[in-house]
Scaffold this motif. Structure first.
Motif, PDB file in Angstrom:
ATOM      1  N   ALA D  55       0.854  -1.194   0.000  1.00  0.00           N
ATOM      2  CA  ALA D  55       0.000   0.000   0.000  1.00  0.00           C
ATOM      3  C   ALA D  55       0.879   1.229   0.000  1.00  0.00           C
ATOM      4  O   ALA D  55       2.097   1.138   0.207  1.00  0.00           O
ATOM      5  CB  ALA D  55      -0.907   0.007   1.240  1.00  0.00           C
ATOM      6  N   VAL D  56       0.294   2.355  -0.188  1.00  0.00           N
ATOM      7  CA  VAL D  56       0.924   3.682  -0.194  1.00  0.00           C
ATOM      8  C   VAL D  56       2.316   3.675  -0.825  1.00  0.00           C
ATOM      9  O   VAL D  56       3.272   4.191  -0.262  1.00  0.00           O
ATOM     10  CB  VAL D  56       0.993   4.294   1.235  1.00  0.00           C
ATOM     11  CG1 VAL D  56      -0.384   4.641   1.716  1.00  0.00           C
ATOM     12  CG2 VAL D  56       1.687   3.384   2.234  1.00  0.00           C
ATOM     13  N   GLY D  57       2.410   3.076  -1.984  1.00  0.00           N
ATOM     14  CA  GLY D  57       3.661   3.136  -2.723  1.00  0.00           C
ATOM     15  C   GLY D  57       4.684   2.094  -2.309  1.00  0.00           C
ATOM     16  O   GLY D  57       5.676   1.905  -2.988  1.00  0.00           O
ATOM     17  N   LEU D  58       4.452   1.419  -1.161  1.00  0.00           N
ATOM     18  CA  LEU D  58       5.361   0.343  -0.765  1.00  0.00           C
ATOM     19  C   LEU D  58       4.928  -0.936  -1.462  1.00  0.00           C
ATOM     20  O   LEU D  58       3.729  -1.191  -1.617  1.00  0.00           O
ATOM     21  CB  LEU D  58       5.320   0.134   0.752  1.00  0.00           C
ATOM     22  CG  LEU D  58       5.919   1.236   1.608  1.00  0.00           C
ATOM     23  CD1 LEU D  58       5.827   0.855   3.070  1.00  0.00           C
ATOM     24  CD2 LEU D  58       7.358   1.463   1.224  1.00  0.00           C
ATOM     25  N   GLN D  59       5.915  -1.737  -1.855  1.00  0.00           N
ATOM     26  CA  GLN D  59       5.554  -2.953  -2.570  1.00  0.00           C
ATOM     27  C   GLN D  59       5.264  -4.103  -1.623  1.00  0.00           C
ATOM     28  O   GLN D  59       4.795  -5.156  -2.033  1.00  0.00           O
ATOM     29  CB  GLN D  59       6.652  -3.322  -3.553  1.00  0.00           C
ATOM     30  CG  GLN D  59       6.573  -2.441  -4.794  1.00  0.00           C
ATOM     31  CD  GLN D  59       7.798  -2.554  -5.658  1.00  0.00           C
ATOM     32  OE1 GLN D  59       8.925  -2.538  -5.163  1.00  0.00           O
ATOM     33  NE2 GLN D  59       7.591  -2.652  -6.941  1.00  0.00           N
ATOM     34  N   ALA D  60       5.542  -3.910  -0.341  1.00  0.00           N
ATOM     35  CA  ALA D  60       5.219  -4.925   0.657  1.00  0.00           C
ATOM     36  C   ALA D  60       5.121  -4.232   2.015  1.00  0.00           C
ATOM     37  O   ALA D  60       5.797  -3.243   2.272  1.00  0.00           O
ATOM     38  CB  ALA D  60       6.278  -6.019   0.681  1.00  0.00           C
ATOM     39  N   ASP D  61       4.264  -4.785   2.874  1.00  0.00           N
ATOM     40  CA  ASP D  61       4.096  -4.258   4.227  1.00  0.00           C
ATOM     41  C   ASP D  61       5.398  -4.462   5.016  1.00  0.00           C
ATOM     42  O   ASP D  61       5.894  -5.584   5.113  1.00  0.00           O
ATOM     43  CB  ASP D  61       2.938  -5.020   4.892  1.00  0.00           C
ATOM     44  CG  ASP D  61       2.600  -4.444   6.258  1.00  0.00           C
ATOM     45  OD1 ASP D  61       3.320  -3.538   6.701  1.00  0.00           O
ATOM     46  OD2 ASP D  61       1.621  -4.906   6.861  1.00  0.00           O
ATOM     47  N   PRO D  62       5.979  -3.396   5.570  1.00  0.00           N
ATOM     48  CA  PRO D  62       7.278  -3.560   6.241  1.00  0.00           C
ATOM     49  C   PRO D  62       7.219  -4.342   7.549  1.00  0.00           C
ATOM     50  O   PRO D  62       8.227  -4.913   7.960  1.00  0.00           O
ATOM     51  CB  PRO D  62       7.746  -2.123   6.485  1.00  0.00           C
ATOM     52  CG  PRO D  62       6.532  -1.295   6.416  1.00  0.00           C
ATOM     53  CD  PRO D  62       5.591  -1.982   5.475  1.00  0.00           C
ATOM     54  N   VAL D  63       6.061  -4.382   8.222  1.00  0.00           N
ATOM     55  CA  VAL D  63       6.025  -5.007   9.550  1.00  0.00           C
ATOM     56  C   VAL D  63       6.298  -6.515   9.479  1.00  0.00           C
ATOM     57  O   VAL D  63       7.192  -7.009  10.183  1.00  0.00           O
ATOM     58  CB  VAL D  63       4.707  -4.681  10.274  1.00  0.00           C
ATOM     59  CG1 VAL D  63       4.648  -5.397  11.608  1.00  0.00           C
ATOM     60  CG2 VAL D  63       4.584  -3.185  10.483  1.00  0.00           C
ATOM     61  N   PRO D  64       5.578  -7.280   8.632  1.00  0.00           N
ATOM     62  CA  PRO D  64       5.934  -8.704   8.537  1.00  0.00           C
ATOM     63  C   PRO D  64       7.367  -8.924   8.060  1.00  0.00           C
ATOM     64  O   PRO D  64       8.032  -9.857   8.509  1.00  0.00           O
ATOM     65  CB  PRO D  64       4.942  -9.264   7.510  1.00  0.00           C
ATOM     66  CG  PRO D  64       3.853  -8.288   7.429  1.00  0.00           C
ATOM     67  CD  PRO D  64       4.426  -6.959   7.781  1.00  0.00           C
ATOM     68  N   GLN D  65       7.870  -8.040   7.189  1.00  0.00           N
ATOM     69  CA  GLN D  65       9.258  -8.183   6.733  1.00  0.00           C
ATOM     70  C   GLN D  65      10.222  -8.076   7.898  1.00  0.00           C
ATOM     71  O   GLN D  65      11.160  -8.872   8.026  1.00  0.00           O
ATOM     72  CB  GLN D  65       9.597  -7.087   5.726  1.00  0.00           C
ATOM     73  CG  GLN D  65       8.965  -7.262   4.378  1.00  0.00           C
ATOM     74  CD  GLN D  65       9.513  -6.230   3.407  1.00  0.00           C
ATOM     75  OE1 GLN D  65      10.706  -6.141   3.192  1.00  0.00           O
ATOM     76  NE2 GLN D  65       8.631  -5.436   2.842  1.00  0.00           N
ATOM     77  N   ALA D  66       9.979  -7.081   8.764  1.00  0.00           N
ATOM     78  CA  ALA D  66      10.867  -6.911   9.915  1.00  0.00           C
ATOM     79  C   ALA D  66      10.788  -8.130  10.822  1.00  0.00           C
ATOM     80  O   ALA D  66      11.801  -8.584  11.378  1.00  0.00           O
ATOM     81  CB  ALA D  66      10.494  -5.650  10.681  1.00  0.00           C
ATOM     82  N   MET D  67       9.564  -8.689  10.967  1.00  0.00           N
ATOM     83  CA  MET D  67       9.430  -9.874  11.814  1.00  0.00           C
ATOM     84  C   MET D  67      10.205 -11.051  11.230  1.00  0.00           C
ATOM     85  O   MET D  67      10.807 -11.845  11.970  1.00  0.00           O
ATOM     86  CB  MET D  67       7.951 -10.233  11.978  1.00  0.00           C
ATOM     87  CG  MET D  67       7.211  -9.244  12.856  1.00  0.00           C
ATOM     88  SD  MET D  67       5.443  -9.391  12.693  1.00  0.00           S
ATOM     89  CE  MET D  67       5.100 -10.530  13.990  1.00  0.00           C
ATOM     90  N   VAL D  68      10.194 -11.177   9.901  1.00  0.00           N
ATOM     91  CA  VAL D  68      10.944 -12.274   9.279  1.00  0.00           C
ATOM     92  C   VAL D  68      12.440 -12.090   9.500  1.00  0.00           C
ATOM     93  O   VAL D  68      13.161 -13.052   9.794  1.00  0.00           O
ATOM     94  CB  VAL D  68      10.610 -12.366   7.773  1.00  0.00           C
ATOM     95  CG1 VAL D  68      11.548 -13.336   7.084  1.00  0.00           C
ATOM     96  CG2 VAL D  68       9.184 -12.800   7.576  1.00  0.00           C
ATOM     97  N   ILE D  69      12.911 -10.850   9.393  1.00  0.00           N
ATOM     98  CA  ILE D  69      14.347 -10.595   9.608  1.00  0.00           C
ATOM     99  C   ILE D  69      14.731 -11.006  11.025  1.00  0.00           C
ATOM    100  O   ILE D  69      15.714 -11.732  11.252  1.00  0.00           O
ATOM    101  CB  ILE D  69      14.670  -9.107   9.355  1.00  0.00           C
ATOM    102  CG1 ILE D  69      14.519  -8.806   7.863  1.00  0.00           C
ATOM    103  CG2 ILE D  69      16.075  -8.769   9.820  1.00  0.00           C
ATOM    104  CD1 ILE D  69      14.742  -7.374   7.497  1.00  0.00           C
TER     105      ILE D  69
END
Lengths: 97, 93, 315, 114
Positions: D55-69
């Motif tokens: 959403a809003v120009g991001l190609q993926a939601d950053p919150v789940p990405q941070a959780m995966v990291i």
């Protein structure tokens, strides 16, 4: 101009893919570990080199292009040393057995 | 151009896959280490092509990281595979 | 079907096939190499999911550092695994297990297929508050600002893991250096590789950490690359593993979480909330914390891979 | 089918595959590998959740990405601890097995109670 650089990219990347193919054929056809290692390193590094060469005209900036060259150089280094290391391991095992 | 880049990425992955079938099955562990090396080079090539085609940002840094670490698996293999060499190894037994 | 879709399907099949090889291969070493290959394919998959930060983490930690850990272990365990007295599952039990696992996979697949096309998202919120952090990369902002508590605890987990690994040492080795004393003469090729790679790798590691504020990258990824460089230098015997009772080592191990926690407590006192950053100073504080985190990660990961102390401590 | 859904399906399959390996493979090192595969399957499912939250120009939601990291780092720490345990078991018994009956046998040469 862009047509020429596109043609250059296509030619170089195509040649790179050919070397990847050649490397795989070598892996499939060569009888022993050392010659398979030879096929792997020679063909793959040339393949990646040509792919990088083809991608150079497509990169946005000088820094991006330099990074591409650095990636290729690092893979060269890794390929050469890994081949040496694995090759020695093969020979050591061969002489022990 | 985009389709050409993606298609070549696909061809490289395919050749890598065929190579993997051959060397993952051995016979020796050295052959298997070559599999890691093969996927390293092929993977970086495919990665760069996909990045150029899809325009994803920052992918060159991923390729840079992979290139830096490309020899590490082989180094670890050699490092641990010959523990019984050298004078100091004897008193560890 | 477009070329991109065909490529995605091919990549997915390849990743799945290598994963299956890892599970079903005969020998443990073959399976381990399969896992390393799989890790590399996985970072390609993450690129296709537009999660470049995750791809970078997977490349550095999931494939690189984990690869060193597992391949060293598999090479060292060779011979031990051939013991024929393993209690293998009988055919019927194996089939039953397979059916149950397939059911789990099918249920998850069903959930994946049922997901709405436009799912709930925290992306708007994370972009809305991004200017307050001074960062440009929302993933870094989640890690160090919005959910900083998680990240701090994760650093604590890393320290606990080191404590756990060190605790496996025999009493007389406590405080000594990890790794057996081995051939003093370094393998020349390996030494050459380490000498060339380490300076470049340090440069790349710092670069990836630094751009992490605005571009894909960050403390984990940069720290993991620095860690890998220390590992290759140790593998090449250009330097010895440090004594685990060395004060500087223990200080660096805990520096990341301690600085992080201190910043959190300071936030409670000065900025009105635990882990709140005062407006205007957020980016400087975040970079300060991250610097110590990079140091801690660069030291923690090699210590985890090196294993428990195996030499008596020198005084 | 989008590439995200495809990755999610691979993730689901990996969870099943890893679970099977964890239960059916008797060797501890293989169990560690299987457990990691299972974990990466879960991460991939997170990946599709992130991608669907674009959403809003991001190609993926950053919150789940941070959780995966975070998850990848924690999974590494757990694997390192598990590997250290297996290596210690091998040192002490000369065997790499979780079968306690095998441990009672005298250790083979090369193994030393450390």
């Amino acid at each position: 101009m862009s047509l020429i650089s596109d043609l250059f990219s296509i030619a170089a990347i195509g040649a790179g893919v050919f070397f990847f193919l050649a490397g795989t054929v070598g892996l499939l056809r060569f009888p022993d570990a050392l010659s398979r290692l030879h096929a792997l390193t020679k063909a793959d590094n040339l393949g990646l080199g040509l792919v990088v060469l083809g991608l150079l005209p497509l990169s946005d900036s000088l820094l991006a292009a330099l990074k591409l060259v650095a990636i290729w150089a690092l893979v060269q280094l890794a390929g050469a040393t890994a081949a040496q290391l694995v090759g020695r391991a093969v020979r050591r095992k061969g002489s022990a057995a | 151009m985009t389709d050409f880049l993606l298609a070549t990425a696909g061809v490289i992955l395919f050749t890598v896959a065929v190579g993997l079938v051959r060397i993952l099955s051995g016979p020796g562990d050295a052959d298997r280490m070559m599999a890691a090396q093969l996927i390293g080079t092929g993977g970086i090539g495919a990665l760069l092509l996909i990045a150029a085609a899809t325009g994803a940002r920052g992918v060159d840094d991923v390729a840079l990281g992979l290139a830096l670490l490309a020899a590490f698996a082989s180094a670890a293999f050699v490092n641990s595979a010959a523990p019984a060499e050298g004078p100091d190894a004897a008193d560890g037994q | 079907m477009s070329v991109l879709q065909a490529l995605d399907i091919g990549l997915a099949l390849l990743a799945f096939a290598v994963a299956a090889w890892t599970i079903f291969a005969r020998g443990a070493f073959a399976a381990t190499v399969g896992y390393v290959v799989y890790g590399l394919l996985l970072s390609l998959v993450w690129i296709r999911l537009f999660a470049v930060d995750v791809a970078l983490t997977e490349a550095a930690i999931g494939s690189g550092v984990t690869g060193i850990l597992l391949i060293s272990a598999a090479a060292r365990l060779r011979g031990g695994e051939t013991a024929g007295d393993e209690k293998s599952l009988s055919g019927a039990a194996r089939l039953f297990t397979a059916v149950l696992c397939a059911l789990v996979a099918l249920a998850l697949a069903g959930v994946v297929l049922l997901l709405p096309d436009q799912g709930p998202s925290l992306a708007p919120q994370s972009m809305q508050h991004l200017p307050e952090t001074g960062l440009g990369n929302p993933v870094t902002a989640v890690l160090i600002a919005y959910r900083s508590f998680d990240t701090m605890l994760e650093k604590v987990v890393l320290v606990l893991a080191v404590v756990g690994v060190w605790s496996l040492a025999a009493d007389r080795y406590w405080g000594g250096a990890p790794g057996e004393a081995r051939a003093e003469r370094p393998e020349p090729t390996l030494a050459f590789l380490a000498q060339v790679l380490a300076p470049l790798g340090i440069l790349v590691g710092v670069h990836i950490f630094w751009v992490g504020a605005d571009e894909p990258g960050g403390a984990f990824q940069g720290g993991a690359i620095l860690a890998a460089m220390w590992m290759i230098v140790m593998m090449a015997r250009l330097t010895e593993a440090p004594q685990t009772n060395a004060f500087w080592l223990r200080l660096t191990l805990v520096a990341g979480p301690v600085v992080f926690l201190t910043a959190g407590v300071a936030g409670a006192i000065f900025a009105g909330g635990f882990f709140a950053y005062p407006p205007g100073f957020a980016k400087s504080i975040i970079l300060f914390i991250e610097t110590f985190m990079v140091l801690s990660i660069a030291v923690t990961l090699p210590m985890l891979v090196a294993g428990p102390p195996r030499r008596e401590p020198r005084q | 089918m989008t590439s995200a859904t495809l990755a999610g399906l691979v993730g689901a399959a990996l969870v099943g595959l890893g679970l099977y390996g964890l239960v059916a493979n008797p060797q501890p090192l293989r169990k560690i590998l299987a457990f990691n595969l299972m974990g990466s399957g879960v991460f991939l499912v997170f990946g599709i959740v992130a991608r669907k939250g674009a959403a809003v120009g991001l190609q993926a939601d950053p919150v789940p990405q941070a959780m995966v990291i975070t998850g990848i780092v924690v999974a590494f720490a757990a694997s390192a601890l598990a590997v250290a345990l297996v290596l210690r078991l091998f040192e002490d018994t000369g065997q790499v097995t979780l079968n306690p009956e095998a441990w009672t046998k005298p250790p083979e040469d090369g193994a030393e109670a450390g």
